[in-house]
Design an enzyme around this catalytic site. Structure first.
Site, mmCIF file in Angstrom:
data_model
loop_
_atom_site.group_PDB
_atom_site.id
_atom_site.type_symbol
_atom_site.label_atom_id
_atom_site.label_comp_id
_atom_site.label_asym_id
_atom_site.label_seq_id
_atom_site.Cartn_x
_atom_site.Cartn_y
_atom_site.Cartn_z
ATOM 1 N N GLU A 67 8.678 -8.547 -1.712
ATOM 2 C CA GLU A 67 8.099 -9.890 -1.738
ATOM 3 C C GLU A 67 8.590 -10.727 -2.932
ATOM 4 O OE1 GLU A 67 3.855 -9.566 -1.310
ATOM 5 O OE2 GLU A 67 4.027 -9.003 0.807
ATOM 6 N N GLU A 87 5.368 -5.925 7.042
ATOM 7 C CA GLU A 87 4.002 -5.649 6.588
ATOM 8 C C GLU A 87 3.025 -6.478 7.415
ATOM 9 O OE1 GLU A 87 2.859 -6.027 2.519
ATOM 10 O OE2 GLU A 87 4.748 -5.227 1.733
#
Length: 470
Positions: free
Chosen positions: A240, A357
């Site tokens: 991320e 995710e």
């Protein structure tokens, strides 16, 4: 019989150009062709999970059974891909405790540290004797040392599960970019922001050294270097990545371009992805309205168009991103978010996309609401896959096993408890497996038809009408 009929239906309905299937060497590396993952010449779909804790847990020999249990339970539910950390920078039980220096229990140890440890106990011996002892200790440690990440790769291979290995964290957990910047500061670098991780030549050098070390790692459990091991499906540049100090996106774009090129110069066997959450940026201002209030310096379209990036990723946590809304709105957001990204991956980026995710916390919600989120994600994946679209799978956050209560963050799922969510996961695995088999049979049917046509034109009888299944 119904599956056989579906083969013929798909042969009619699915365009010939949808899958360009050819016979390839069975090297077991996952590759891409157009908007699809391919494995040994056939389309590949990933139903999988996140388990960031695998290396950390495996570094303690007494806890390695939990890693084995997790892979065993995952395989029994048809899961084929695990995403986990290949980093732990500084702090408690680190993999990399200083730039370029690694922990044997996690990974490996530098001989100089062994020298410091042994020297006081060998003062009566000659220097040559000291070095002999040091060398002997290092060799023994390499043989019997329980290296956490090596064990994870070995166990994944044993259970037929591919790995996506992430190389650094955006956040402070397990060190991340903050630790890299602090290392540089301690060596005299004047850095004003953690986002200098993406800009400082010194910090970039630290990161590149870590990439080089991991990719060239020799795993004594498997007898292979990581860069040669097909158990690894892909590398992830960063978990991320975010650069809030440059919302224009130029900093992240330049960093991904540079680091992706560097990694590919070492390893061209494996796929590479950037680790993006999917937030839109300056290249598609009309899409930015879909972002749930985030402006973090990434650009889903531009970042994934970088040539060395092989596939796109998207994350989705509606219970966090639109937390003030009810479950109906969260599901609506989820469906719109995924639809937009799947379309953009197929028609604008022109690469496969993985939901790397997703999840919903059970804290403050029911198992029914969690199952609704799983159902929504899985349906979107299945609907895309069965028509030959770019969506290629999803990895839920996160898999745990018995005795891991301390790792429970509200999103943990223990498959061995036979919950309704575990049943959904197993069902999705079966559906994606069936699609892969069907498309393989369609491809073989077309191959047989071409061979038969050549046979009628004077080249013989083809393969006698037999299907070649994989």
């Amino acid at each position: 019989m119904k599956h056989f009929a579906l083969v013929f239906l798909l042969a009619i309905l699915v365009p010939q150009e949808c899958f360009h299937v050819s016979v390839e060497a069975r090297d077991d590396f996952v590759r891409t062709r157009g908007i699809h993952f391919m494995l040994n010449g056939y389309p590949y779909y990933a139903n999988g999970f996140n388990a960031y804790w695998l290396m950390y847990t495996a570094s303690d020999p007494s806890q390695r059974f939990k890693v084995s249990n997790a892979f065993r339970e995952a395989a029994s539910h048809g899961l084929t891909v695990a995403r986990t950390w290949a980093f732990s920078d500084g702090g408690y039980r680190p993999l990399q405790y200083s730039p370029g220096f690694y922990n044997e229990q996690m990974f490996t140890v530098r001989p100089s540290l062994i020298f410091i440890f042994f020297l006081p106990f060998n003062m009566s011996f000659s220097c040559w004797t000291c070095y002999v002892c040091i060398f002997y200790f290092e060799c023994c440690l390499c043989v019997v040392g329980m290296k956490g990440l090596d064990f994870v790769v070995s166990e994944a291979r044993k259970y037929g599960i591919k790995l996506i290995l992430s190389l650094v964290n955006n956040y402070e957990n397990f060190g991340g970019k903050k630790q890299y910047v602090n290392w540089a500061r301690s060596h005299g670098q004047y850095l004003t922001s953690d986002d200098d991780f993406f800009r400082s030549p010194v910090v970039k050098g630290y990161y590149m050294n870590h990439v080089r070390t991991v990719l060239n790692r020799y795993n004594r459990f498997t007898g292979m270097h990581y860069k040669d091991d097909p158990t690894i499906m892909a590398w992830e540049l960063m978990n991320e990545p975010r650069c809030t100090s440059d919302p224009s996106g130029r900093t992240i774009q330049a960093w991904i371009t540079e680091m992706a090129s560097f990694l590919k110069s070492i390893d061209r066997n494996h796929l590479l992805e950037a680790g993006l959450e999917g937030f839109y940026g300056q290249s598609t201002p009309q899409r930015k309205t879909m972002n749930p209030g985030f402006n973090i310096g990434t650009d889903f379209i531009a970042n994934n168009r970088i040539p060395a990036i092989d596939f796109a990723t998207v994350h989705c946590y509606p219970d966090q991103w639109v937390s003030s809304s009810n479950i109906q709105y969260q599901l609506s957001f989820l469906n719109n978010w995924l639809s937009a990204h799947f379309i953009d991956a197929q028609y604008h980026i022109k690469k496969p996309i993985l939901v790397a995710e997703f999840g919903k916390s059970f804290k403050g919600s029911s198992s029914y609401e969690r199952d609704e989120v799983f159902n929504s994600v899985y349906y979107k994946i299945y609907a895309s896959a069965k028509r030959g679209g770019a969506a290629s799978g999803a990895l839920f956050w996160q898999l745990l096993t018995e005795g891991m209560e301390s790792f429970q963050d509200g999103y943990g799922i223990i498959l061995g408890q036979s919950s309704s969510t575990a049943n959904l996961i197993a069902r999705q695995s079966r559906k994606l497996y069936l699609i892969r088999k069907i498309f393989a049979r369609v491809a073989n049917m077309r191959r047989w038809q071409r061979a038969r046509a050549r046979g009628f034109s004077g080249s013989g009888g083809g393969n006698g009408g037999r299907y070649i299944d994989n």
